[in-house]
Design a protein around this motif. Sequence first.
Motif, PDB file in Angstrom:
ATOM      1  N   ASP A  64      14.451  -2.181 -24.655  1.00 20.24           N
ATOM      2  CA  ASP A  64      15.813  -2.541 -24.239  1.00 20.24           C
ATOM      3  C   ASP A  64      15.793  -3.639 -23.186  1.00 20.24           C
ATOM      4  OD1 ASP A  64      16.779  -0.588 -25.937  1.00 20.24           O
ATOM      5  OD2 ASP A  64      16.927   0.933 -24.366  1.00 20.24           O
ATOM      6  N   VAL A  65      14.797  -3.598 -22.306  1.00 16.92           N
ATOM      7  CA  VAL A  65      14.680  -4.638 -21.284  1.00 16.92           C
ATOM      8  C   VAL A  65      14.347  -5.974 -21.936  1.00 16.92           C
ATOM      9  CG1 VAL A  65      13.471  -5.356 -19.184  1.00 16.92           C
ATOM     10  CG2 VAL A  65      13.946  -2.922 -19.580  1.00 16.92           C
ATOM     11  N   LEU A  66      13.463  -5.943 -22.923  1.00 16.52           N
ATOM     12  CA  LEU A  66      13.138  -7.175 -23.643  1.00 16.52           C
ATOM     13  C   LEU A  66      14.382  -7.744 -24.327  1.00 16.52           C
ATOM     14  CD1 LEU A  66      10.693  -9.010 -24.481  1.00 16.52           C
ATOM     15  CD2 LEU A  66      10.655  -7.705 -26.617  1.00 16.52           C
ATOM     16  N   THR A  67      15.174  -6.874 -24.919  1.00 12.98           N
ATOM     17  CA  THR A  67      16.408  -7.312 -25.573  1.00 12.98           C
ATOM     18  C   THR A  67      17.368  -7.936 -24.567  1.00 12.98           C
ATOM     19  OG1 THR A  67      16.209  -5.586 -27.258  1.00 12.98           O
ATOM     20  CG2 THR A  67      18.395  -6.553 -26.928  1.00 12.98           C
ATOM     21  N   GLU A  68      17.507  -7.298 -23.399  1.00 14.90           N
ATOM     22  CA  GLU A  68      18.401  -7.834 -22.367  1.00 14.90           C
ATOM     23  C   GLU A  68      17.907  -9.182 -21.867  1.00 14.90           C
ATOM     24  OE1 GLU A  68      20.158  -6.674 -17.933  1.00 14.90           O
ATOM     25  OE2 GLU A  68      18.922  -5.234 -19.050  1.00 14.90           O
ATOM     26  N   MET A  69      16.605  -9.312 -21.735  1.00 17.05           N
ATOM     27  CA  MET A  69      16.024 -10.578 -21.303  1.00 17.05           C
ATOM     28  C   MET A  69      16.431 -11.701 -22.252  1.00 17.05           C
ATOM     29  SD  MET A  69      11.963 -11.574 -20.940  1.00 17.05           S
ATOM     30  CE  MET A  69      11.570  -9.960 -20.330  1.00 17.05           C
ATOM     31  N   LYS A  70      16.276 -11.452 -23.530  1.00 17.74           N
ATOM     32  CA  LYS A  70      16.606 -12.479 -24.522  1.00 17.74           C
ATOM     33  C   LYS A  70      18.111 -12.738 -24.547  1.00 17.74           C
ATOM     34  CE  LYS A  70      14.299 -10.221 -27.737  1.00 17.74           C
ATOM     35  NZ  LYS A  70      13.697  -9.838 -29.027  1.00 17.74           N
ATOM     36  N   ARG A  71      18.907 -11.677 -24.373  1.00 19.60           N
ATOM     37  CA  ARG A  71      20.359 -11.841 -24.339  1.00 19.60           C
ATOM     38  C   ARG A  71      20.782 -12.759 -23.191  1.00 19.60           C
ATOM     39  NH1 ARG A  71      21.981  -6.894 -23.016  1.00 19.60           N
ATOM     40  NH2 ARG A  71      21.660  -6.132 -25.143  1.00 19.60           N
TER      41      ARG A  71
END
Length: 531
Positions: free
Chosen positions: A220-227
Amino acid sequence: MPKPYTNLRYKLFSLQSISSLDMLSRLSSSSNHRLLKTLIGDINNNNGSCSWYSSKRQGKETLSLYSKISPLGDPATSLTSELDGWLRQGNKLRVAELHRIIRDFRRRKRFSHALQVSEWMSKKDICAFSPVEHAVQLDLIGRVRGFLSAETYFNNLMDQDKTEKTYGALLNCYVRQRQTEKSLSHLQKMTEMGLVSSALTYNDIMCLYTNIGQYEKVPDVLTEMKRNKVSPDNFSYRICINSYGVRSDIEGMEHILKEMESQSQIVMDWNTYAVVANFYMKGGLTDKAIHALKKSEKRLDNCDGIGYNHLISLFARLDSKDEVLRLWDLKKSACKRCVNRDYITMLESLVRLGDLMAAEKELKEWEASGNCYDIRVPNTVINGYCVKGLFEKAEAMLNDLMERGRTPPPNIWGKVAEGYLNKGEMGKARECMKAALSLHVRNKGWKPNPEVISGILSWLGDTGSIDDVEAFVSSLRMIMPMNRQMYHALLKANIKIGKEVEGLLSGMKADKITEDEETKEILGLRENGTK
């Protein structure tokens, strides 16, 4: 810049206990370069307050400050007096050298000494601290004194010094001590202030979730980073790959790996493929593991000793002796010289493979290498002998080391003693334990195995002479208080030769050791007149 995965043992690839990113990774290479360039410029131009610091300038330097304080490895040693003395003697101080000392101490985990140097610099006003120096000192305070002290230091900083560097350093302190609420609250504040511009901050949070075992939150953190349009770096992907691997989600791991391989800004590294191979091995997917290891090998730098060590260890786990030997030959050819850690890795791998003859050959090569002596190298082979039950060979090697003036640690003697005990060779067990006890240093960690001690004492009490029992108990008393087994051995030995034991019984009472059924049985020998 240290890499989070450049440890020397393959088992650390699983990252079950990742520490958060070292603060040095926050001090980007460009920042460090600019700092050093500034210092060099100051020295060359002789026009800056941050170039030289000296109580007087006379005489020729014959010893650098680094070479003077670096050997003072005891954490209890104060470096402040050494630094003050250096100035009193009229020696020059290069600020660049002080920074180098701090970096070196941090690299060697001498955090207390690094902090002493940093705080001494600040107290003496040797150099005006930039946010980078403040970030380093804040990180050191967190490591040595804890996050509360780091908070205090941060709160006392001037506003212009509260930058992404110092905010990031404090976040790193929270993460390292697993302060989840503080970490997330601090991240929120950094986000609101626009101070989350790189992958490092997100990597910290992924480390936090890894360290507290909430692996499912890492993706989820990786997803937020990309977002948020922050590009993940190699470590971002690697820790996410790990989060799937530890949950045995091979499909999820492969999906992230494929995404990583497709990113134009990512240069695939050997480390990532080694992590993947490790999880394939745990999942019993040998063919995929070998394929990943081959990919890892292709990305090794020509002389990456640490990388070769990892791959050698992983192939040893796969029982692939040919690959282990091939990589070892490649390593020696590429790196020209092998250090002690390299030999330890190779010897561990050969021991795992059960090839003790090859291990003995490599040990002889190490002895002829000219490397500084490291007891861990021969200990690796001795441990291999113990695993195979070859305790006579282990003991012979230990005796040879002692005769050559080397001092093996007591624990390896204790391991050989345990092996002899389990084989019923009690005399040899006693002699090895005596050697271990003679090498024991108080408060240095090793304690003898209570079952081995109990077994030897019981045997001595039954069969040994009074002198043998008293000598062994005397050795034990150097490292432990009197206990029931020691008293029982002494009671039996004394009763056998008809000596009075009232003094021993009084000693038991004084040591608050009550008589149990075994004690009464031993005393019964006296009453029955049995030897």
